[in-house]
Design a protein around this motif. Structure first.
Motif, short mmCIF file in Angstrom:
data_model
loop_
_atom_site.label_atom_id
_atom_site.label_comp_id
_atom_site.label_asym_id
_atom_site.label_seq_id
_atom_site.Cartn_x
_atom_site.Cartn_y
_atom_site.Cartn_z
N ASN A 42 0.74 -1.31 0.17
CA ASN A 42 -0.02 -0.02 0.05
C ASN A 42 0.89 1.21 -0.04
N VAL A 43 0.30 2.33 -0.60
CA VAL A 43 0.86 3.56 -0.60
C VAL A 43 -0.31 4.65 -0.22
N PHE A 44 0.34 5.82 0.27
CA PHE A 44 -0.50 6.90 0.76
C PHE A 44 -0.03 8.16 0.27
N PRO A 45 -0.13 8.49 -0.95
CA PRO A 45 0.08 9.82 -1.74
C PRO A 45 -0.96 10.85 -1.79
N ALA A 46 -0.54 11.98 -1.84
CA ALA A 46 -1.54 12.96 -2.31
C ALA A 46 -1.02 13.99 -3.35
N ALA A 47 -1.85 14.37 -4.15
CA ALA A 47 -1.67 15.41 -5.39
C ALA A 47 -1.26 16.67 -4.86
N LEU A 48 -0.54 17.54 -5.36
CA LEU A 48 -0.13 18.80 -4.99
C LEU A 48 -0.91 20.00 -5.63
N LEU A 187 -3.73 3.49 -1.53
CA LEU A 187 -3.85 2.69 -2.68
C LEU A 187 -3.23 1.22 -2.72
N ASP A 188 -3.89 0.33 -2.65
CA ASP A 188 -3.41 -1.08 -2.78
C ASP A 188 -2.88 -1.48 -4.06
N CYS A 189 -1.55 -1.40 -4.33
CA CYS A 189 -0.84 -1.49 -5.53
C CYS A 189 -1.14 -3.01 -6.20
N ALA A 190 -1.54 -4.02 -5.44
CA ALA A 190 -1.42 -5.29 -6.10
C ALA A 190 -2.82 -5.36 -6.45
N SER A 191 -3.95 -4.67 -6.32
CA SER A 191 -5.13 -5.03 -6.81
C SER A 191 -5.64 -3.75 -7.33
N LEU A 192 -5.10 -2.35 -7.08
CA LEU A 192 -5.22 -1.15 -7.50
C LEU A 192 -6.83 -0.78 -6.85
N ARG A 193 -7.17 -1.35 -5.67
CA ARG A 193 -8.16 -0.80 -5.09
C ARG A 193 -8.00 0.38 -4.37
N PHE A 194 -8.58 1.51 -4.21
CA PHE A 194 -8.11 2.58 -3.29
C PHE A 194 -9.25 3.31 -2.85
N GLN A 195 -8.88 4.28 -1.87
CA GLN A 195 -9.72 4.99 -1.30
C GLN A 195 -9.22 6.38 -0.91
N TRP A 196 -10.04 7.57 -1.06
CA TRP A 196 -9.52 8.78 -0.82
C TRP A 196 -9.89 8.92 0.79
N VAL A 197 -8.77 9.55 1.42
CA VAL A 197 -8.99 9.34 2.90
C VAL A 197 -8.66 10.98 3.21
N PRO A 198 -9.78 11.81 3.93
CA PRO A 198 -9.66 13.22 4.34
C PRO A 198 -8.35 13.76 5.05
N PHE A 199 -7.47 14.46 4.42
CA PHE A 199 -6.30 14.83 5.12
C PHE A 199 -6.25 16.21 5.46
N GLN A 200 -6.85 16.56 6.60
CA GLN A 200 -6.83 17.98 7.02
C GLN A 200 -6.25 17.99 8.47
N LEU A 201 -5.35 19.03 8.58
CA LEU A 201 -4.54 18.75 9.64
C LEU A 201 -4.73 19.88 10.78
N LYS A 202 -5.97 20.36 10.83
CA LYS A 202 -6.05 21.24 12.04
C LYS A 202 -4.99 22.36 12.09
N ASP A 203 -4.42 22.04 13.32
CA ASP A 203 -3.29 22.77 13.62
C ASP A 203 -1.93 22.66 13.28
N TYR A 204 -1.83 21.79 12.25
CA TYR A 204 -0.44 21.47 11.61
C TYR A 204 -0.50 21.60 10.27
N GLU A 205 0.92 21.65 9.94
CA GLU A 205 0.85 22.06 8.47
C GLU A 205 1.78 20.96 7.79
N LEU A 206 1.70 20.70 6.49
CA LEU A 206 2.26 19.75 5.88
C LEU A 206 3.63 20.53 5.25
#
Ligand code: GLA
Length: 387
Positions: A42-48, A187-206
């Protein structure tokens, strides 16, 4: 530059007329799940929010013209004459993409392309996947066809593997084609099943930090890691069934160690197995609002990439250690292939300024290099822009 300015630049270069259209494909950052994609994990990337813009217009003579506002080189080739040649420089990426679209039987034809990108080059934020996917959606926009963004991502990976010659996995192309604002992609790279997971960081910054270290030899070392994992897998497969490292638990891995024998191969495979587990744990932590655990797993990911996978190097380690030493940092790790490129950190919003200042000083003392910082906004995947 906004779409109108890009159209103006395009018409200045190629002349007015026709209907030039503007397409955009982002870069990506990977939050966790590194070197797991080609290991069936599995991987957990995000588009910028930064990426590659492509202005494109049909030509009726079957020729392709490529120009860029970032680099001086321009190339013209027939659609039936697309080979990877070093003197064509950066245009080998769009050429490769179009060649693969052609081989896949998708509708393509002559076109003019003007690219402009604001992803720092060679920083490991997927500028190559971004230009490939930008080219693919532009061709789809001009010549039609039913291919989905996901299908184009797979073809872009093929372009990278077969035309450019880098044996990469699917993560980068998938992330830039399928991104969604304020969400990361599990993203599960073996099956290509994926889900979008909310990534909001409240008091934090990426915060993304660039080592500004040139990634020399990165491609050959990347391919070497990949074959080491494949060799370790073959050794285990002579004793039991196993589709990929992503299909293994930690306990099963412990039992398999004696079959792998070679200490280097054992460490490579251990990273692949454990990083996949960490990725799933990190997403669970995020879903339950536990950012601290998410950050600890990021740190563990970096240590594993440093000690077991050996893809960090002096600069990435110095930048991550400098980040770990700062107040308000809950996690920091290298992102992307490694051997240079960028780190990603979660930093308390009101401490970002002092973070950047202190990390710059510490990193400079250790390496003599000055880092760059980008405050990352997570944005949508590749799409046409309205003009
Ligand atoms: C590069 C490759 C990806 C992936 C990462 C490491 O970005 O293009 O497929 O393997 O390295 O996680």
């Amino acid at each position: 530059m906004n779409p109108q300015e890009l159209i103006q630049a395009f018409e200045k270069k190629f002349g007015a007329g026709g209907e030039p259209r503007v397409f955009f494909s982002p870069g990506r950052v990977n939050l966790i799940g590194e070197h797991t994609d080609y290991n069936g994990g599995n991987v957990f990337p995000a588009a910028l929010s930064f990426g590659t813009y492509a202005v494109a217009r049909k030509r009726s003579d079957g020729n392709l013209k490529f120009a860029s506002l970032n680099l001086p080189q321009e190339v013209e080739r027939g659609v039936n004459d697309l080979k990877n040649i070093p003197e064509d420089g950066w245009t080998n990426y769009p050429k490769g993409m179009i060649q693969i679209l052609l081989e896949a039987g998708l509708p393509i034809g002559g076109a003019e392309f003007l690219f402009w990108g604001n992803i720092p080059n060679g920083a490991g934020l997927s500028s190559s996947a971004s230009i490939e996917v930008a080219t693919a959606i532009a061709m789809r926009g001009l010549y039609g066809g039913e291919a989905s963004n996901q299908e184009l991502a797979l073809l872009a990976q093929r372009a990278e593997n077969q035309f450019v010659g880098v044996n990469c996995g699917i993560m980068d192309q998938f992330a830039v084609a399928m991104g969604k604002k304020d969400h990361a992609i599990l993203l599960d790279c073996a099956s290509l099943r994926f889900q979008w997971v909310p990534f909001q960081l409240k008091d934090y910054e990426l915060v993304i930090a660039n080592t500004n270290k040139k990634r020399g030899l990165a491609d050959s070392k990347y391919n070497e890691r990949r074959s080491q994992c494949e060799e370790a897998l073959r050794r285990v497969q002579t004793h039991r069934e196993l589709a990929s490292w992503g299909a293994m638990t930690e306990a099963e891995f412990e039992a398999a160690i004696p079959w792998i024998e070679d200490p280097i191969l054992i460490r490579r495979a251990r990273h692949a197995v454990m990083e996949n587990q960490r990725t799933l744990q990190a997403v669970d932590a995020l879903k339950s609002g536990n950012l601290t655990t998410f950050g600890e797993l990021m740190n563990a990911s970096h240590r594993s990439l440093r000690d077991d996978y050996e893809v960090t190097g002096k600069e990435l380690d110095a930048l991550v250690e400098a980040a770990w030493a700062q107040p308000g940092v809950i996690g920091s790790r290298m992102t992307g292939a490694g051997f240079g490129g960028c780190t990603v950190s979660l930093v308390k919003r009101d401490q970002v300024e002092s973070f950047m200042e202190n990390v710059t000083n510490l990193y400079r003392e250790k390496t003599g290099l000055t880092p760059d910082f980008y405050l990352a906004a997570i944005a949508d995947g590749a799409k046409e822009l309205s003009v």
